[in-house]
Design an enzyme around this catalytic site. Structure first.
Site, PDB file in Angstrom:
ATOM      1  CD  GLU A 261      -8.200 -82.752 -17.153  1.00  0.00           C
ATOM      2  OE1 GLU A 261      -7.585 -81.547 -16.444  1.00  0.00           O
ATOM      3  OE2 GLU A 261      -8.111 -82.707 -18.479  1.00  0.00           O
ATOM      4  CB  CYS A 295      -4.683 -79.836 -16.234  1.00  0.00           C
ATOM      5  SG  CYS A 295      -5.864 -78.941 -15.298  1.00  0.00           S
TER       6      CYS A 295
END
Length: 524
Positions: A261, A295
């Site tokens: 990720e 994120c």
């Protein structure tokens, strides 16, 4: 922005004795250490051992020995550990939040919310793991005389490289399904934020997780990463796209799987029928939640020309009123950046934008009067793609406003990036918003929310597209990725191939006729 003089007392639960006990779990045979500091003040906390390649290899040796016993443990007994852990984690949430705040500088609300992630992951997979890991019997090539069974086997030892922005959530939540599936874990947290995941491992062992099954190694990425990847059977990484490329390449050379990720330059599209108050509040969290160090947070906001000034005025006013300061209570709305080094990165992005013509609508400066790594909530206007923050993830409390004339233009601008992790759409017409969502190049899209609805939906995979990642966490995929498939095939009678003495042409004719018949009657 509300300012309060800095006067802090470290949380009572984060005692020196606890910190020393936690870091004692980390192998460091060379004697080298890294000084952990309290982010709000810069004061030293404890010396964190730095692991050598030999220490890492030994951690994997211990983990492999423990994993063989763990994999042989009935699944029901493995899951019982996490049933107990769920209660223990909830009961110790405040202590975990104290450690998260001490090591990362985030505000109290965000720290408490982070403590909830592992228990949500446990709860989800406690419901799903038995079915997902059960052998699945399927038909073989010849009806009634053959079978094929899908058997899920653990990978072995999973290497997890966790980031500093959500150290407890990623360090523990990514490990939970791996452990449930019968694996061992070797975790490398960021040096700055090793305390909360170390405490999480202690809580798992209190719940009955076997000693040695969950190892931790510490050090800077280039020093620790290569050996960890070379020893692992699978790698889970959360972090920058640049580092993800390096990890993916090394995992590929080793012929092991990895889930990555990575970064994002996440857009928010505001439609003409959006509710102003709700949208502004959503944008405040999207841009400044966790001091912009999420994120999936928002760095680009696209506004319809007809409502641009209205939104800008309300958004800037709300950002300027944010309560930003260091405190271990629920007062502040925004805390500190994680480090002085990261503050310099954020400041350089803002300075570059201003030098190239961007306008600072609010913020734009460090606030050393609040603490060593505090930075003001910052809203920019006139950001272009020749500016660093126009194309590169800033990962701080900085957001740019952009104007659009048509929805098609907004979609094109949102997609004009190498990233594709998260996007947010705000509007009253949900049908129209869904239609726009289908056109966005993003692994996650939230309508009338920034990120929580997608990320907290543990039953649905969450990951990025384009340069924002490979693979996903959550959903069935989030557990099954930690397993290998064994195909157990059984032939009950020797019917595969011509019988002794049978003419081969007759056998071929019979075989082809059989294929047609099976399709006709949907047997195969």
């Amino acid at each position: 922005m509300t300012v309060t003089p800095l006067a802090l007392t470290r949380p009572a639960s984060a005692t020196d004795a606890l910190l020393r006990r936690l870091v004692a779990r980390v192998p460091g045979s060379s004697g080298a250490t890294w000084q952990l500091t309290e982010v709000y003040t810069g004061d030293p906390l404890v010396e964190l051992p730095q692991s050598t390649p030999a220490d890492i290899e030994q951690a994997f040796t211990v983990a492999r020995a423990a994993q063989r016993k763990w994999a042989a443990t009935p699944l029901k007994e493995r899951l019982a550990v996490f049933k107990r852990a769920h209660t223990i984690f909830v009961d110790h949430a405040r202590t975990v939040a104290d450690l998260i705040q001490v090591e990362s500088g985030k505000n109290r609300q965000m720290a408490i919310e982070e403590t909830c992630d592992p228990v949500m992951v446990m709860s989800h997979y406690l419901k799903r793991a038995t079915r997902l890991l059960a052998p699945t019997k399927r038909g073989g090539p010849v009806p009634f005389l053959t079978t094929s069974t899908e058997i899920r086997q653990p990978k072995g030892v999973v290497g997890i490289i966790a980031p500093w922005n959500f150290p407890f959530a990623t360090g523990i939540s990514d490990a939970v399904p791996a452990l449930m599936a019968g694996n061992a874990v070797v975790l490398k947290p960021d040096n700055k934020t090793a305390l909360s995941p170390l405490y999480g491992i202690q809580l798992l062992e209190e719940a009955g997780l076997p000693s040695g099954l969950f190892q931790v190694v510490c050090g800077e990425g280039p020093d620790v990463g290569p050996t960890l990847i070379d020893q692992a059977d699978y790698v889970m990484f959360t972090g920058s796209t640049a580092t993800g490329r390096v990890i993916g390449e090394r995992a590929g050379r080793n012929l092991i799987g990895c889930c990555l990720e990575l970064g994002g330059k996440n857009p928010m599209i505001v439609l003409e029928d959006a509710d102003l108050a709700e949208t502004v509040q959503g944008a405040i969290f999207g841009a400044f939640g966790n001091t912009g160090q999420i994120c999936m947070h928002i760095e680009r906001i696209y506004l319809p020309a007809s409502r641009y000034d209205e939104f800008k005025t309300a958004f800037v006013a709300r950002a300027e009123a944010l309560d930003v300061r260091a405190a271990y209570d629920f007062g502040p709305e925004m805390g500190s950046l994680v480090s002085v080094d990261h503050l310099r990165r954020v400041q350089s992005h803002v300075d570059d934008a201003v030098a190239k013509g961007a306008t600072v609508l609010c913020g734009g400066k460090a606030r050393p009067d609040l603490g060593p790594a505090f930075f003001e909530p910052t809203i920019l206007e006139g950001v272009t793609k020749d500016m660093v923050c126009g194309v590169t993830e800033t990962f701080g409390p900085v957001v740019a406003l952009h104007k659009y004339d048509t929805v098609d233009e907004a979609v094109a601008l949102a997609n004009d990036t190498d990233y594709g992790l998260n996007a947010s759409i705000w509007g009253s017409d949900l049908g129209a918003a869904r239609a726009i969502a289908a056109r966005l190049e993003s692994g996650n899209v939230n309508i009338n929310d920034i990120l929580a609805t997608a990320y907290a939906a543990k039953g649905t995979p969450s990951g990025g597209v384009k340069t924002s990642g490979v693979g996903a966490r959550h959903g069935d995929q989030g557990l099954l990725k930690y397993t290998d498939v064994q195909n157990l095939a059984v032939l009950k009678k020797q019917v595969m191939g011509p019988r002794p003495g049978q003419d081969h042409e007759k056998y071929v004719k019979s075989m082809l006729s059989g294929l047609k018949m099976m399709r006709k009657f949907r047997i195969r």
